[in-house]
Design a protein around this motif. Structure first.
Motif, PDB file in Angstrom:
ATOM      1  N   ALA A 487       0.824  -1.217   0.000  1.00 12.24           N
ATOM      2  CA  ALA A 487       0.000   0.000   0.000  1.00 12.24           C
ATOM      3  C   ALA A 487       0.857   1.265   0.000  1.00 12.24           C
ATOM      4  O   ALA A 487       0.347   2.356   0.295  1.00 12.24           O
ATOM      5  CB  ALA A 487      -0.926  -0.009   1.214  1.00 12.24           C
ATOM      6  N   SER A 488       2.115   1.140  -0.318  1.00 15.58           N
ATOM      7  CA  SER A 488       2.978   2.324  -0.350  1.00 15.58           C
ATOM      8  C   SER A 488       2.470   3.326  -1.373  1.00 15.58           C
ATOM      9  O   SER A 488       1.765   2.977  -2.336  1.00 15.58           O
ATOM     10  CB  SER A 488       4.411   1.920  -0.702  1.00 15.58           C
ATOM     11  OG  SER A 488       5.013   1.200   0.355  1.00 15.58           O
ATOM     12  N   THR A 745      -0.976   7.885   2.977  1.00 16.40           N
ATOM     13  CA  THR A 745       0.490   7.912   3.011  1.00 16.40           C
ATOM     14  C   THR A 745       1.136   6.544   2.813  1.00 16.40           C
ATOM     15  O   THR A 745       2.326   6.467   2.510  1.00 16.40           O
ATOM     16  CB  THR A 745       0.999   8.471   4.349  1.00 16.40           C
ATOM     17  OG1 THR A 745       0.627   7.565   5.406  1.00 16.40           O
ATOM     18  CG2 THR A 745       0.423   9.842   4.620  1.00 16.40           C
ATOM     19  N   GLY A 746       0.364   5.477   2.999  1.00 17.37           N
ATOM     20  CA  GLY A 746       0.936   4.146   2.898  1.00 17.37           C
ATOM     21  C   GLY A 746       1.793   3.800   4.094  1.00 17.37           C
ATOM     22  O   GLY A 746       2.478   2.772   4.108  1.00 17.37           O
ATOM     23  N   GLY A 780       8.000  -4.118   9.023  1.00 20.47           N
ATOM     24  CA  GLY A 780       6.757  -3.631   8.429  1.00 20.47           C
ATOM     25  C   GLY A 780       6.833  -2.175   8.025  1.00 20.47           C
ATOM     26  O   GLY A 780       7.910  -1.619   7.793  1.00 20.47           O
ATOM     27  N   ALA A 781       5.663  -1.542   7.957  1.00 15.49           N
ATOM     28  CA  ALA A 781       5.592  -0.148   7.499  1.00 15.49           C
ATOM     29  C   ALA A 781       6.097   0.801   8.573  1.00 15.49           C
ATOM     30  O   ALA A 781       5.858   0.595   9.763  1.00 15.49           O
ATOM     31  CB  ALA A 781       4.157   0.207   7.127  1.00 15.49           C
ATOM     32  N   PRO A 782       6.752   1.882   8.168  1.00 18.49           N
ATOM     33  CA  PRO A 782       7.182   2.900   9.138  1.00 18.49           C
ATOM     34  C   PRO A 782       6.017   3.811   9.493  1.00 18.49           C
ATOM     35  O   PRO A 782       4.979   3.821   8.822  1.00 18.49           O
ATOM     36  CB  PRO A 782       8.264   3.663   8.374  1.00 18.49           C
ATOM     37  CG  PRO A 782       7.837   3.563   6.942  1.00 18.49           C
ATOM     38  CD  PRO A 782       7.220   2.200   6.791  1.00 18.49           C
ATOM     39  N   TYR A 786       6.978  13.293   6.985  1.00 17.84           N
ATOM     40  CA  TYR A 786       6.694  14.272   5.942  1.00 17.84           C
ATOM     41  C   TYR A 786       7.071  13.713   4.564  1.00 17.84           C
ATOM     42  O   TYR A 786       6.343  13.901   3.596  1.00 17.84           O
ATOM     43  CB  TYR A 786       7.465  15.566   6.211  1.00 17.84           C
ATOM     44  CG  TYR A 786       7.180  16.653   5.191  1.00 17.84           C
ATOM     45  CD1 TYR A 786       6.012  17.405   5.268  1.00 17.84           C
ATOM     46  CD2 TYR A 786       8.073  16.907   4.162  1.00 17.84           C
ATOM     47  CE1 TYR A 786       5.737  18.390   4.324  1.00 17.84           C
ATOM     48  CE2 TYR A 786       7.809  17.889   3.204  1.00 17.84           C
ATOM     49  CZ  TYR A 786       6.629  18.640   3.290  1.00 17.84           C
ATOM     50  OH  TYR A 786       6.359  19.613   2.359  1.00 17.84           O
ATOM     51  N   ASP A 787       8.217  12.987   4.485  1.00 23.52           N
ATOM     52  CA  ASP A 787       8.662  12.404   3.209  1.00 23.52           C
ATOM     53  C   ASP A 787       8.100  10.991   3.081  1.00 23.52           C
ATOM     54  O   ASP A 787       8.833  10.008   3.035  1.00 23.52           O
ATOM     55  CB  ASP A 787      10.192  12.373   3.146  1.00 23.52           C
ATOM     56  CG  ASP A 787      10.799  13.763   3.154  1.00 23.52           C
ATOM     57  OD1 ASP A 787      10.186  14.668   2.574  1.00 23.52           O
ATOM     58  OD2 ASP A 787      11.882  13.940   3.743  1.00 23.52           O
ATOM     59  N   TYR A 788       6.787  10.888   3.056  1.00 27.60           N
ATOM     60  CA  TYR A 788       6.119   9.596   3.067  1.00 27.60           C
ATOM     61  C   TYR A 788       6.177   8.871   1.726  1.00 27.60           C
ATOM     62  O   TYR A 788       6.118   7.645   1.658  1.00 27.60           O
ATOM     63  CB  TYR A 788       4.646   9.765   3.472  1.00 27.60           C
ATOM     64  CG  TYR A 788       3.828  10.554   2.470  1.00 27.60           C
ATOM     65  CD1 TYR A 788       3.142   9.896   1.449  1.00 27.60           C
ATOM     66  CD2 TYR A 788       3.760  11.948   2.524  1.00 27.60           C
ATOM     67  CE1 TYR A 788       2.392  10.618   0.528  1.00 27.60           C
ATOM     68  CE2 TYR A 788       3.023  12.664   1.607  1.00 27.60           C
ATOM     69  CZ  TYR A 788       2.343  12.006   0.599  1.00 27.60           C
ATOM     70  OH  TYR A 788       1.613  12.710  -0.323  1.00 27.60           O
TER      71      TYR A 788
END
Length: 811
Positions: A487-488, A745-746, A780-782, A786-788
Motif C-alpha cells: 500500500a505504499s 500515506t501508505g 513492516g511499514a514505518p 513528511y517524506d512519506y
C-alpha cells in the motif's frame, strides 16, 4: 603382384660405407693443406696469432660449457623418459582385462538412429545425421583396399600381436618430450579407440587401448579385425556432402562403385582418407568438388599410399610409376544433391540442448580437466564429438514437452495468429509455457510459420521487455529489501531524466501521488523510475537478483532500466523470471531435455533438480503475486481477462491469474506475462525489423490471441493451469508482515510535522482511512513522516500534503 626389389640392405650398407670413407679422405687432405710450419713470416704475424688464440680459447670454453649443459639436459631427459615409461608400464599393469563378450559387442556395434521423444515417449523426430554407412562382409571388399591400408597404416599388421612395442615406447617418449601420446597405433588399436574407448587424450586411455588390443588380437582373426576397421572408420565426405563411414559408402560416394571393384589407384585414395578424412576428401560440405589447391592434399596422400604399396611389395615398380602418373581426380563423381528433412523449432531447441548435455557427459566420462578444456582445440574436439555421438550413436532423447499441449499451441498460432495482424507488416510471436516448480518447458511457439521464418522468437529473439520488467527489476527487489509495501504511495508527478527528457507514459507527463496498486495496474513509468532510484540512493543494488535469474544487464546505471531500457531478454528467459516470482521467489533454470539414453538403455544424462536459487523471499513472492492478480483483473493494460471470460468463463474464474504487460516506444514490442499457481506463460509479439505496430497491438490484439492460446492449452490439458489452486494469501502467510497504514500515506498513523507556507512547522496527529499493507520484512511499514512518498521533489511532496490536508496553507 610382388614388386621388383628396390635395393638390398647389403647394397645400401656398401654405398653408405663408401660415402663415409670418401668423406674421411677429403677431411684428411684438407687438414694437410691447411697446416703450415712456423717461419719468420708467421712470427711477424704473432699479434694476429695471439688474437686468434684468445678467440680459439674462448670458443673452446664456450663449447665445453655447452657440452656439459647438453649432457645435463640429456640426463634429465633420459630420467624423465624413464619415469614416463615406468609410469605408463604401471598403468598397463593395473588396467583391468576387458570382458570378451562385451568388447566384441562394442566392436561389432553399428549404432542405430538417434531419436527425440515427447515426455510421454512418443516420437518427435529422428535425429538427422549426414553420416552414411553400409556394412559389408570381407569378400565384398577389394584386396587392393586391404593391402593399401595395411601398407600405409600398419605394415606389420599380419604378424604383430595387436601392438608394436617399439612404436608404443616411441609414442611415450614423444609425449614426455612435449609431443603427443597418440603415436604408434596399430590398426587393432585404432579399432579399439573408435569402437570401445573413445578419443580421450590420456595415458590411462592409451594403456587400456594396448591391453584391449592385445586381447582383441586373440579373439578375432586378422581378416575380421581388418574388415571391422574398414566398416566403421570415417572416410570424409561423398559427392552429396554427406559424411561417410565404411569403405562401401566411400567407394560408392567417391567413385560410384562397390568396394570389391576398386582399382589400385582408387583403393590407394580411399585407404589414405582415415588419417584426415575431411582434409583429404575431394568434396566440400555442400558436395561440391574442392579447389585444385585443397584437393591436392588428398591426391598427394594417395601418391604416398601408392609408394607404400610399392615399398611393401604389393605392386611392382612399373605399376607404381603408371598409377602415380594417373590423374585420380578424373575418377571422382560429379557433385549431386541430397534431400534434407526440414525440421521445425522444436527439433532445433531440443537438439541444441542435447548436444550440450552430451558434451558435458563426454567431458566427465573422459575425465578432461579444466586445464585441458582451456585448450581451444580440445574444447572444439569434444564439441564435434558430442554432435557426432548424438547423431550417430542411437541415443534416445526424452524431452519435457507435453505432446498434446505443444500441438495445441501450434494449432492456436496457425488458427489465431491473424488476430495480431494490424496492417503494419507481418507480426511474429514467441511464447513459452513453463512449469513453476521445476523450470521444465511444456510447450512453446517459435513463430507464425517455420517454413516462412526459421527465427525462433521464443528462444533466440532478444527484445526490450518494456514495463513487464517492473515487477522483476524494480518493485520486487524494493519489496524484498523492505523499502516498500503493497500500500505504499509513489510519486507520479512530472519528472525528467538527468538529460532533461520527460519521463512519459502513453503521452502523459505525470499526474500526482498514487498508490502502488494504481501505479502497477496502469503501469505508470514515473513511479517505477523513482522506485529504482530509491534503491540506488539507499546504496543497494538489484544486480544480485538479475544475475541469479540469468538476465544479462551490461549497465545498471541506465535510468530507464526499470522501464525496459538497457535489457533485452528472450521470451524463455523472461518467462523464467516470472516463474521465479510465482515459485516462492525460487529460480529454477528452464530446460527441455529430461533424459538421454544410449542404444543399450544406459542413462548418460538425467535432469536433476538444482534445489532452486532463492532470489526473492517467499514473502516478496506472496506480495507480488497478490498484486499481479489485481493487474490482470483490473484490465487497465490488457483485455485478456475479458476475452477469456467470453471464450471460457469457468477457465477465467477457476484459475488464479496473475500477470503483467509490457509495451515499448512506438509499440515496437508487446508482452503478456501470465502466471498461475502451477505454470507461467510468457509471450512477446512484434516485427522482426523492429518497426512499430498500431496502438491496439497489445491492449486488444495480443490480448485476444493470448486468450485463445490459453483456451487451446486448457483444452489439451484441463489440469495444466491448476484450476481451483490459489496463490498464497498474504493475510495467511506467516512470512508476511501486516501493517495497518493510512491510505493517504501508505505508512502507519501518527504525529507528523508539516511545513506551512509561512515557513513554520506544525505537528499534526494524522489520521483517516486505513488499509492493510503487506511487507516482506519484520519491521513492516514505518510511521508516517513528511517524506512519506517514494520519489518526487520537495514541490511534489508539498503538493501531496495539500491533497492530504486541504485546509492547511501550503502555498
Amino acid at each position: 603382384m610382388k614388386k621388383e626389389p628396390i635395393d638390398s640392405q647389403e647394397e645400401v650398407r656398401s654405398r653408405l660405407n663408401e660415402k663415409m670413407e670418401n668423406k674421411r679422405r677429403k677431411t684428411k687432405k684438407n687438414a694437410k693443406k691447411n697446416f703450415q710450419p712456423k717461419n719468420k713470416k708467421n712470427q711477424s704475424n704473432q699479434p694476429k696469432q695471439d688474437e686468434k688464440t684468445v678467440w680459439s680459447t674462448t670458443f673452446t670454453v664456450v663449447r665445453g660449457i655447452s657440452i656439459i649443459f647438453g649432457i645435463i639436459f640429456v640426463v634429465i631427459g633420459v630420467f624423465a623418459a624413464s619415469a614416463g615409461v615406468g609410469y605408463f608400464a604401471r598403468l598397463v599393469e593395473k588396467t583391468k582385462l576387458p570382458d570378451k563378450q562385451e568388447m566384441l559387442a562394442k566392436i561389432n556395434d553399428i549404432h542405430g538412429v538417434s531419436v527425440i521423444n515427447y515426455s510421454n515417449g512418443q516420437s518427435i523426430s529422428d535425429i538427422s545425421s549426414d553420416l552414411v554407412r553400409v556394412t559389408v562382409s570381407s569378400d565384398q571388399i577389394s584386396e587392393n583396399v586391404k593391402n593399401a591400408l595395411i601398407a600405409t597404416e600398419d605394415d606389420s599388421f599380419r604378424t604383430n600381436k595387436g601392438v608394436v612395442p617399439k612404436a608404443v615406447v616411441r609414442g611415450i617418449l614423444g609425449s614426455v618430450g612435449g609431443g603427443t601420446s597418440s603415436g604408434g597405433s596399430t590398426l587393432t588399436q585404432q579399432l579399439i579407440k573408435q569402437q570401445v574407448l573413445g578419443d580421450s587424450v590420456t595415458f590411462q586411455r592409451k594403456a587400456s587401448e594396448i591391453v584391449y588390443a592385445l586381447n582383441l588380437n586373440n579373439y578375432l582373426s586378422k581378416d575380421q579385425i581388418l574388415t571391422d576397421y574398414l566398416n566403421v572408420s570415417p572416410f570424409g565426405r561423398n559427392n552429396k556432402g554427406q559424411n561417410i563411414a565404411g569403405v562401401q559408402e566411400a567407394a560408392k560416394g567417391i567413385f560410384g562403385k562397390s568396394a570389391k571393384d576398386l582399382t589400385v589407384p582408387e583403393a590407394a585414395f580411399i585407404a589414405g582418407l582415415p588419417q584426415s578424412p575431411i582434409v583429404y576428401s575431394p568434396y566440400a560440405s555442400d558436395g561440391s568438388l574442392k579447389s585444385k589447391e585443397n584437393m591436392a592434399y588428398g591426391i598427394a596422400r594417395q601418391k604416398e599410399v601408392l609408394f607404400n604399396l610399392y615399398r611393401g611389395g604389393y605392386i611392382n615398380k612399373a605399376d607404381y610409376e603408371k598409377y602415380k602418373a594417373e590423374d585420380i581426380s578424373k575418377e571422382f563423381l560429379q557433385p549431386a544433391q541430397v534431400q534434407f528433412q526440414e525440421h521445425g523449432y522444436l527439433y532445433n531447441v531440443v537438439y541444441n540442448e542435447a548436444v550440450t548435455e552430451v558434451y558435458n557427459y563426454l567431458i566427465k566420462r573422459d575425465k578432461v580437466s579444466a586445464t585441458e578444456l582451456g585448450n581451444d582445440s580440445t574444447k572444439q574436439h569434444y564439441k564435434d564429438l558430442a554432435e557426432q555421438s548424438l547423431q550417430n550413436k542411437g541415443y534416445t532423447v526424452t524431452t519435457t514437452i507435453n505432446q498434446s499441449v505443444y500441438n495445441a499451441m501450434q494449432n492456436a498460432v496457425a488458427t489465431y495468429g491473424s488476430l495480431m495482424q494490424d496492417g503494419t507488416g507481418l507480426i511474429q510471436t514467441g511464447n513459452v509455457l513453463m512449469d513453476n516448480k521445476t523450470g521444465a518447458v511444456y510447450g512453446f511457439i517459435g513463430g507464425l510459420d517455420y517454413s516462412q521464418s526459421q527465427v525462433n522468437h521464443a528462444f533466440d529473439t532478444e527484445r526490450s521487455p518494456g514495463s513487464s520488467i517492473k515487477p522483476i527489476l524494480a518493485y520486487g527487489p524494493a519489496i524484498d529489501m523492505g523499502l516498500m509495501g503493497s500500500a505504499s504511495v509513489l510519486s507520479n508527478y512530472p519528472a525528467k531524466y538527468s538529460s532533461g527528457q520527460d519521463i512519459e507514459h502513453v503521452g502523459s507527463k505525470g499526474t500526482a501521488m498514487m498508490s502502488f496498486s494504481e501505479a502497477l495496474n496502469v503501469s505508470y513509468n514515473i513511479p517505477a523510475y523513482w522506485t529504482y532510484k530509491m534503491i540506488q540512493d539507499k546504496g543497494k543494488s538489484v544486480e544480485p537478483y538479475m544475475t541469479k535469474m540469468g538476465y544479462q544487464v551490461s549497465d545498471y546505471s541506465v535510468e530507464s532500466l526499470p522501464l525496459g531500457g538497457g535489457i533485452d531478454p528472450t521470451v524463455v528467459q523472461h518467462t523464467n523470471g516470472y516463474q521465479t516470482l510465482a515459485n516462492g521467489g525460487k529460480y529454477e533454470p528452464w530446460y527441455v531435455v529430461e533424459s538421454i539414453k544410449d542404444d543399450a538403455g544406459n542413462v548418460i544424462y538425467q535432469h536433476k533438480d538444482t534445489g532452486g536459487t532463492q532470489v526473492y523471499s517467499e514473502a516478496t513472492s506472496t506480495i507480488m503475486e497478490y498484486m499481479l492478480q489485481d493487474v490482470v483483473k483490473s484490465q487497465k493494460t490488457s483485455k485478456f481477462y475479458e476475452n477469456l471470460q467470453t471464450i471460457n468463463p469457468s477457465l477465467a474464474t477457476d484459475v488464479a491469474w496473475a500477470g503483467k504487460t509490457g509495451t515499448t516506444d512506438n509499440y515496437t514490442d508487446v508482452w503478456m506475462m501470465l502466471s498461475t499457481p502451477t505454470v507461467t506463460l510468457g509471450g512477446w509479439a512484434g516485427h522482426d525489423d523492429n518497426s512499430g505496430m498500431s496502438k491496439n497491438s497489445g491492449y486488444i490484439n495480443n490480448a485476444a490471441f493470448t486468450a485463445q492460446l490459453v483456451n487451446a492449452i486448457n483444452a489439451a490439458d484441463p489440469n495444466i493451469f491448476g484450476p481451483g489452486k490459489k496463490f498464497t494469501d498474504p493475510n495467511k502467510d506467516s512470512n508476511v508482515t501486516k501493517s495497518k497504514v493510512l491510505v493517504s500515506t501508505g505508512q502507519k498513523p501518527g504525529k507528523v510535522s508539516v511545513k506551512l507556507a509561512s515557513g513554520k512547522t506544525q505537528t499534526v496527529n494524522l489520521g483517516g482511512a486505513t488499509t492493510t499493507s503487506f511487507w516482506a520484512t519484520k519491521s513492516g511499514a514505518p510511521t508516517t513522516t513528511y517524506d512519506y512518498a517514494i520519489g518526487g521533489t520537495a514541490a511534489d511532496r508539498a503538493a501531496g500534503w495539500k491533497t492530504i490536508l486541504p485546509n492547511f496553507n501550503f502555498n
